[in-house]
Design an enzyme around this catalytic site. Structure first.
Site, mmCIF file in Angstrom:
data_model
loop_
_atom_site.group_PDB
_atom_site.id
_atom_site.type_symbol
_atom_site.label_atom_id
_atom_site.label_comp_id
_atom_site.label_asym_id
_atom_site.label_seq_id
_atom_site.Cartn_x
_atom_site.Cartn_y
_atom_site.Cartn_z
ATOM 1 C CE LYS A 23 -1.555 1.617 3.975
ATOM 2 N NZ LYS A 23 -1.237 3.105 4.532
ATOM 3 C CG ASN A 24 2.401 2.570 3.416
ATOM 4 O OD1 ASN A 24 1.368 3.113 3.303
ATOM 5 N ND2 ASN A 24 2.660 2.603 4.812
ATOM 6 C CB CYS A 119 -3.903 11.781 11.217
ATOM 7 S SG CYS A 119 -2.717 10.424 11.739
ATOM 8 N NE ARG A 124 1.118 10.183 9.912
ATOM 9 C CZ ARG A 124 0.429 9.422 9.229
ATOM 10 N NH1 ARG A 124 -0.531 9.001 9.291
ATOM 11 N NH2 ARG A 124 1.382 8.687 8.253
ATOM 12 C CG ASP A 310 3.346 1.459 9.549
ATOM 13 O OD1 ASP A 310 3.233 2.426 10.341
ATOM 14 O OD2 ASP A 310 3.593 1.631 8.183
ATOM 15 N NE ARG A 402 -6.737 4.859 5.654
ATOM 16 C CZ ARG A 402 -6.454 6.152 5.764
ATOM 17 N NH1 ARG A 402 -6.688 6.687 7.117
ATOM 18 N NH2 ARG A 402 -5.544 6.753 5.321
HETATM 19 N N1 EPU Z 1 7.440 14.423 10.790
HETATM 20 C C1 EPU Z 1 7.619 15.725 10.739
HETATM 21 N N2 EPU Z 1 7.556 16.497 9.674
HETATM 22 C C2 EPU Z 1 7.521 16.371 8.440
HETATM 23 C C3 EPU Z 1 7.327 14.828 8.197
HETATM 24 C C4 EPU Z 1 7.178 14.000 9.491
HETATM 25 O O1 EPU Z 1 7.791 16.303 11.994
HETATM 26 O O2 EPU Z 1 7.636 17.034 7.595
HETATM 27 C C5 EPU Z 1 7.526 13.364 11.702
HETATM 28 C C6 EPU Z 1 5.994 13.033 11.676
HETATM 29 O O3 EPU Z 1 5.227 13.805 12.523
HETATM 30 C C7 EPU Z 1 6.357 11.459 12.270
HETATM 31 C C8 EPU Z 1 7.704 11.189 11.816
HETATM 32 O O4 EPU Z 1 8.203 12.491 11.419
HETATM 33 O O5 EPU Z 1 6.354 11.590 13.816
HETATM 34 C C9 EPU Z 1 7.640 10.224 10.916
HETATM 35 O O6 EPU Z 1 6.884 10.559 9.831
HETATM 36 P P1 EPU Z 1 6.924 10.029 8.068
HETATM 37 O O7 EPU Z 1 7.064 11.273 7.235
HETATM 38 O O8 EPU Z 1 8.274 9.106 8.016
HETATM 39 O O9 EPU Z 1 5.691 9.128 7.860
HETATM 40 P P2 EPU Z 1 4.706 9.227 6.844
HETATM 41 O O10 EPU Z 1 5.524 9.402 5.478
HETATM 42 O O11 EPU Z 1 3.824 10.331 6.887
HETATM 43 C C10 EPU Z 1 4.760 6.744 6.149
HETATM 44 C C11 EPU Z 1 3.594 5.715 6.224
HETATM 45 C C12 EPU Z 1 3.171 5.377 7.668
HETATM 46 C C13 EPU Z 1 4.254 5.052 8.631
HETATM 47 C C14 EPU Z 1 5.473 5.921 8.556
HETATM 48 C C15 EPU Z 1 6.656 5.582 9.214
HETATM 49 C C16 EPU Z 1 2.713 6.124 4.065
HETATM 50 C C17 EPU Z 1 1.376 6.471 3.364
HETATM 51 N N3 EPU Z 1 2.687 5.963 5.387
HETATM 52 O O12 EPU Z 1 4.093 8.009 7.073
HETATM 53 O O13 EPU Z 1 2.269 4.422 7.433
HETATM 54 O O14 EPU Z 1 3.831 4.875 9.839
HETATM 55 O O15 EPU Z 1 5.731 6.248 7.020
HETATM 56 O O16 EPU Z 1 6.984 4.429 8.735
HETATM 57 O O17 EPU Z 1 3.689 5.659 3.392
HETATM 58 C C18 EPU Z 1 0.445 2.926 7.938
HETATM 59 O O18 EPU Z 1 0.497 2.242 6.928
HETATM 60 O O19 EPU Z 1 -0.347 2.394 8.942
HETATM 61 C C19 EPU Z 1 0.955 4.017 8.260
HETATM 62 C C20 EPU Z 1 0.877 5.110 8.967
#
Ligand code: EPU
Length: 448
Positions: A23-24, A119, A124, A310, A402
């Site tokens: 998915k991701n 969220c 996030r 995750d 989802r």
């Molecule tokens: N963060 C910031 N600022 C930013 C970006 C991130 O502070 O500009 C913080 C976030 O708040 C969080 C941490 O950095 O605390 C990690 O966030 P990241 O950006 O790595 O996560 P994401 O891209 O929003 C993806 C997956 C998540 C998974 C995370 C970590 C997708 C669609 N989502 O989220 O998947 O937990 O990476 O591996 O790719 C799930 O599938 O259930 C899911 C939540």
């Protein structure tokens, strides 16, 4: 419709199950396809509500998308785009849609994308995404809940991420594809989904190296270098880990197909330390089994290749009946222990203090009515239901839908007693002795 899972716990899972596309990863590949003035075909696309949302997002940009649910493929024709806007109504349903920002600013030099907001699992933020785009030369205004990004041209540069954010790394990779010169992302995320995105980008004609390490280099190319292509998404490592945990949780033995074991090294290692056996049958097939009560372990969630956040809720479920005390530290999200109150209602002994959870293994869980609060917490409660004595009802299935395709059908194929029913349908036919409170007319997608 008010859909719920009904689970009769205590069955040992056995047999064979196949994991779908990640998915991701696929969500980002769909956004990346928008870079091409042509047609892209992506295989191994799971039928998930999140995929549907991303298809809606890119369709609204003008891409023509055809999803073949049988073949699990999507054709995206983005020769002509007609909009640079991703609406709040869609982005708020799924944060990952924010990734179209990078693709749009790259291709159209302008993008208007709703800010996703917080969220359930944490704040996030998207500040790294924004700072990175500004470093590439985009002018960013945040107005009325939207990010408006504009650039006469984007120029490659060095970008250092404070945290190896998956989404920021991906957004910046997309933005840099058509920038002038080289972009170097330092402290980049190293997840397999990042490597998949880089491989996809290279397949359509981009020039990306270093994905899978902490330094990714994107040498900008011109639009005419990007071309139509076909690509197959990697398997979903979190779905694979979920089935592995479900088998281990029920002291079962099963073959799991379409897995890249190297993507789950840390998780596998922890499962083995708990007492599970994991055998490689073929390069993408494993056999998972567990005979005895698991032993407790400690773990800390970390960016890849560390223990995946995750799979934290799912691993917590395993600890609830393991021998001893396990300590979990959640280091990525502020609020990712939402499964705890429901696990407690099922008899788990969990003490939570900020981002630490201390789980003292009990002899067994007992069935209860519980509700999914997010995707992975929902999967964790389903596994708890399979482990528990008696009957468990899991509510709020939209979270689970989802990210898990045919979850209950796959678990049933392993012998799990789980089915989906529609509570709002109240026809009188009873179905069987174990489930006589549920009527056959309420069952969705098959009974036992
Ligand atoms: N963060 C910031 N600022 C930013 C970006 C991130 O502070 O500009 C913080 C976030 O708040 C969080 C941490 O950095 O605390 C990690 O966030 P990241 O950006 O790595 O996560 P994401 O891209 O929003 C993806 C997956 C998540 C998974 C995370 C970590 C997708 C669609 N989502 O989220 O998947 O937990 O990476 O591996 O790719 C799930 O599938 O259930 C899911 C939540």
């Amino acid at each position: 419709m008010v859909e719920k899972f009904k689970i009769q716990g205590g069955e040992t899972l056995k047999g064979e199950v196949s994991v779908g596309g990640a998915k991701n990863s696929v969500l980002k590949l769909l956004a990346a396809a928008v870079l091409v003035k042509g047609s892209t075909k992506i295989y191994n696309v799971p039928n998930l509500t999140d995929v549907e949302i991303m298809l809606n997002v890119i369709s609204e940009l003008g891409a023509k998308c055809i999803y073949d649910k049988k073949e699990k493929s999507v054709v995206i024709d983005s020769t002509n785009l007609s909009s640079i806007t991703a609406r709040y109504e869609l982005v708020s349903k799924m944060r990952a849609s924010f990734i179209v920002l990078g693709a749009l600013i790259s291709r159209c030099k302008e993008a208007i994308v709703a800010l996703p907001g917080g969220c359930a699992i944490g704040e996030r933020r998207v500040d790294f995404h924004i700072k990175g785009l500004e470093a590439l030369g985009a002018k960013i205004k945040i107005e009325n809940g939207y990010v408006h990004a504009k650039a006469s041209k984007l120029t490659g540069t060095d970008i250092y991420l404070d945290i190896p954010s998956v989404g920021a790394t991906e957004n910046l990779m997309l933005a840099a594809v058509l920038a002038e010169g080289s972009t170097r992302i330092q402290n980049a995320a190293q997840e397999p989904e990042i490597v998949d995105l880089a491989n996809f980008l290279n397949t359509i004609g981009a020039d990306v190296t270093g994905a899978g390490t902490s330094e990714i280099i994107i040498n900008g190319v011109t639009q005419d270098k990007l071309h139509s292509a076909e690509y197959t998404t990697i398997p979903d490592r979190i779905e694979a880990g979920t089935f592995m945990a479900a088998v281990v949780a029920t002291k079962g033995k099963a073959i799991i197909k379409n897995v890249y074991p190297a993507h789950l090294t840390f998780f596998n290692d922890k499962l083995i330390k708990m007492g599970a056996s994991i055998k490689l049958v073929e390069p993408t097939t494993i056999e998972v089994s567990c005979k005895n009560r698991l032993s407790s372990i400690n773990f800390v969630t970390q960016p890849y290749p560390g223990f995946p956040t995750d799979l934290q809720a799912i691993a917590m479920t395993l600890l609830t009946t393991a021998n001893g005390v396990g300590i979990i530290t959640e280091s990525l999200y502020e609020n990712r222990f939402m499964q705890v109150p429901d696990l407690r209602r099922m008899g788990a002994d969990i003490h939570q203090d900020r981002n630490h959870a201390i789980v003292k293994g009990v002899k067994n869980l007992t069935g209860a009515i519980v509700a999914a609060s997010d995707l992975r917490a929902g999967a964790a409660l389903v596994i708890a239901g399979l482990m528990a004595n008696g009957e468990t009802i899991v509510e709020k299935l939209h979270h689970i839908d989802r990210g898990y395709e045919d979850f209950e059908a796959k678990l049933r194929s392993l012998g799990g007693k789980i089915y989906r029913y529609d509570e709002s349908n109240t026809n009188e036919d009873k179905i069987n002795d174990n489930f006589n409170s549920i009527q056959s007319s309420q069952i969705i997608k098959g009974g036992f």
